[in-house]
Scaffold this motif. Structure first.
Motif, short mmCIF file in Angstrom:
data_model
loop_
_atom_site.label_atom_id
_atom_site.label_comp_id
_atom_site.label_asym_id
_atom_site.label_seq_id
_atom_site.Cartn_x
_atom_site.Cartn_y
_atom_site.Cartn_z
N UNK A 83 -35.56 22.73 1.62
CA UNK A 83 -36.75 22.61 0.76
C UNK A 83 -36.46 21.79 -0.50
N UNK A 84 -35.17 21.56 -0.78
CA UNK A 84 -34.82 20.76 -1.96
C UNK A 84 -34.90 19.25 -1.68
N UNK A 85 -35.20 18.88 -0.43
CA UNK A 85 -35.17 17.44 -0.07
C UNK A 85 -36.27 16.69 -0.83
N UNK A 86 -35.89 15.71 -1.65
CA UNK A 86 -36.88 15.04 -2.48
C UNK A 86 -37.90 14.23 -1.67
N UNK A 87 -39.13 14.33 -2.07
CA UNK A 87 -40.22 13.60 -1.41
C UNK A 87 -39.95 12.09 -1.45
N UNK A 88 -39.31 11.62 -2.54
CA UNK A 88 -39.09 10.16 -2.63
C UNK A 88 -38.06 9.68 -1.59
N UNK A 89 -37.17 10.56 -1.14
CA UNK A 89 -36.24 10.16 -0.07
C UNK A 89 -37.01 10.00 1.25
N UNK A 90 -37.90 10.96 1.50
CA UNK A 90 -38.71 10.86 2.73
C UNK A 90 -39.52 9.55 2.69
N UNK A 91 -40.00 9.22 1.51
CA UNK A 91 -40.81 8.00 1.36
C UNK A 91 -39.99 6.75 1.70
N UNK A 92 -38.68 6.79 1.42
CA UNK A 92 -37.82 5.64 1.74
C UNK A 92 -37.84 5.40 3.26
N UNK A 93 -37.71 6.47 4.04
CA UNK A 93 -37.72 6.31 5.50
C UNK A 93 -39.11 5.89 5.98
N UNK A 94 -40.13 6.34 5.25
CA UNK A 94 -41.50 6.00 5.67
C UNK A 94 -41.85 4.54 5.38
N UNK A 95 -40.99 3.83 4.64
CA UNK A 95 -41.22 2.39 4.44
C UNK A 95 -41.07 1.64 5.76
N UNK A 96 -40.40 2.25 6.71
CA UNK A 96 -40.01 1.57 7.94
C UNK A 96 -40.69 2.24 9.15
N UNK A 97 -40.67 1.59 10.32
CA UNK A 97 -41.25 2.21 11.53
C UNK A 97 -40.35 3.31 12.08
N UNK A 98 -40.24 4.39 11.31
CA UNK A 98 -39.38 5.51 11.69
C UNK A 98 -40.27 6.76 11.80
N UNK A 99 -40.32 7.31 13.00
CA UNK A 99 -41.14 8.50 13.25
C UNK A 99 -40.37 9.74 12.75
N UNK A 100 -40.97 10.45 11.80
CA UNK A 100 -40.28 11.60 11.20
C UNK A 100 -40.83 12.93 11.71
N UNK A 101 -41.59 12.90 12.81
CA UNK A 101 -42.20 14.16 13.25
C UNK A 101 -41.16 15.15 13.78
N UNK A 102 -39.94 14.69 14.07
CA UNK A 102 -38.87 15.62 14.47
C UNK A 102 -37.84 15.84 13.35
#
Ligand code: AMP
Length: 309
Positions: A59-78
């Protein structure tokens, strides 16, 4: 999205760590750097092919780190978020930037992670990035075999020391193994890398790719052998993630071209080398965030000129 990437690609599946790193190099020190084997791998591979990332964060995972992966065609549903803290690694490099020294490894949410995947398509290319080999096995168990063309894995001294038997079970079931020279020697007890690669091929994977940091890479496959230098850089700022970025570039290119023949493997290893050379120029993923496929192709051309004769 890159111009040569269609909307209909079969995503390259990767399981690995998504981490919060603390890194010290001769050039500086940074706390809370976004890292992890699956993060670097996915970002690098996404220059070539769509990626589906399987992993866990707290739960400590920063939202801005997730946003970095979302810049790219990376599916994060898993990429699951569960109660607890994200996997954390602290390491440093001395003058020899080829080998990271681990100070702390906190498995945190990884310790109880069950990688149950829900994939939108049956995968063709799968990479088991550096993570507990027990989790790599759980992913292998779940893989639909209908379209599967090529599976490969990575590991680290931490897992060779603590879970060698499980790692050998993984190796018996994959087509490729990407590891570094120190890991090859540790795993086999054989100091000579050519002989170590032969021993590793005996464990199962027909394709063995041994990274040697600034000294390049050795590719053993289909009873053939190929050696590439590293791209000569004047400044290596932070080597963290070089191996994962190399593997991401290599697997991303294989997934894009759907060709695991020896000649294409050479080109994939060259792209892996080039993307790793960008990754080490700044801390964490920062440099990869500034480049495009065009930068990779331009540096690949220079690399071709300096390594062909
Ligand atoms: P490399 O490409 O080998 O430099 O990988 C660096 C990444 O590996 C870092 O971002 C770490 O978070 C991650 N890492 C460190 N230790 C482990 C471990 N035991 N298992 C999985 N990932 C790790």
């Amino acid at each position: 999205m890159q111009a040569n990437m269609t909307g209909q690609q079969n995503p390259l599946v990767v399981v690995g760590t998504v981490a919060i790193d603390s890194i010290k190099t001769p050039f500086g020190e940074q706390e809370k750097v976004f890292g992890g084997s699956a993060s670097y791998f996915s970002y690098a591979a996404s220059f070539f092919n769509q990626v589906a990332l399987v992993g866990v964060v707290g739960q400590d995972f920063p939202e801005e780190y997730r946003a970095v992966l979302q810049e790219r065609p990376i599916d994060l549903s898993n990429l699951k978020t569960v109660a607890g803290k994200t996997f954390a690694w602290k390491g440093f490099y001395e003058n020899d930037m080829n080998s990271a020294k681990t100070l702390e490894t906190h498995l945190n949410v990884l310790a109880s992670f069950d990688p149950e995947m829900e994939l939108k398509q049956d995968p063709e290319f799968v990479f088991l990035a550096n993570i507990d080999p027990v989790l790599q096995l759980k992913v292998l168990d779940q893989l639909p075999k209908t379209k599967l063309r090529f599976t490969a894995c990575d590991t680290m001294n931490y897992w060779i020391s603590s879970k060698k038997e499980d790692l050998l079970r993984v190796l018996a079931r994959v087509d490729g193994f990407v590891l570094n020279d120190a890991e090859a020697r540790q795993l086999t007890g054989e100091p000579n890398l050519v002989r170590a690669a032969q021993i590793i091929r005996g464990y199962g994977p027909g394709h063995v790719i041994i990274k040697k940091g600034e000294h390049g890479v050795l590719v053993f496959a289909q009873n053939r052998f190929f050696a590439l230098p590293a791209y000569p850089l004047e400044t290596v700022f932070d080597p963290t993630g070089a191996g994962d970025s190399f593997a991401g570039g290599l697997m991303g290119y294989l997934a894009l071209t759907k060709d695991t023949g020896f000649d294409n493997l050479k080109k994939a290893a060259a792209y892996g080398t080039i993307i790793a050379s960008f990754a080490v120029e700044e801390f964490g993923l920062e440099k990869l965030r500034k480049i495009s496929r065009r930068h990779l192709d331009e540096r690949l051309e220079v690399f071709r000129q300096i390594s062909a004769f």
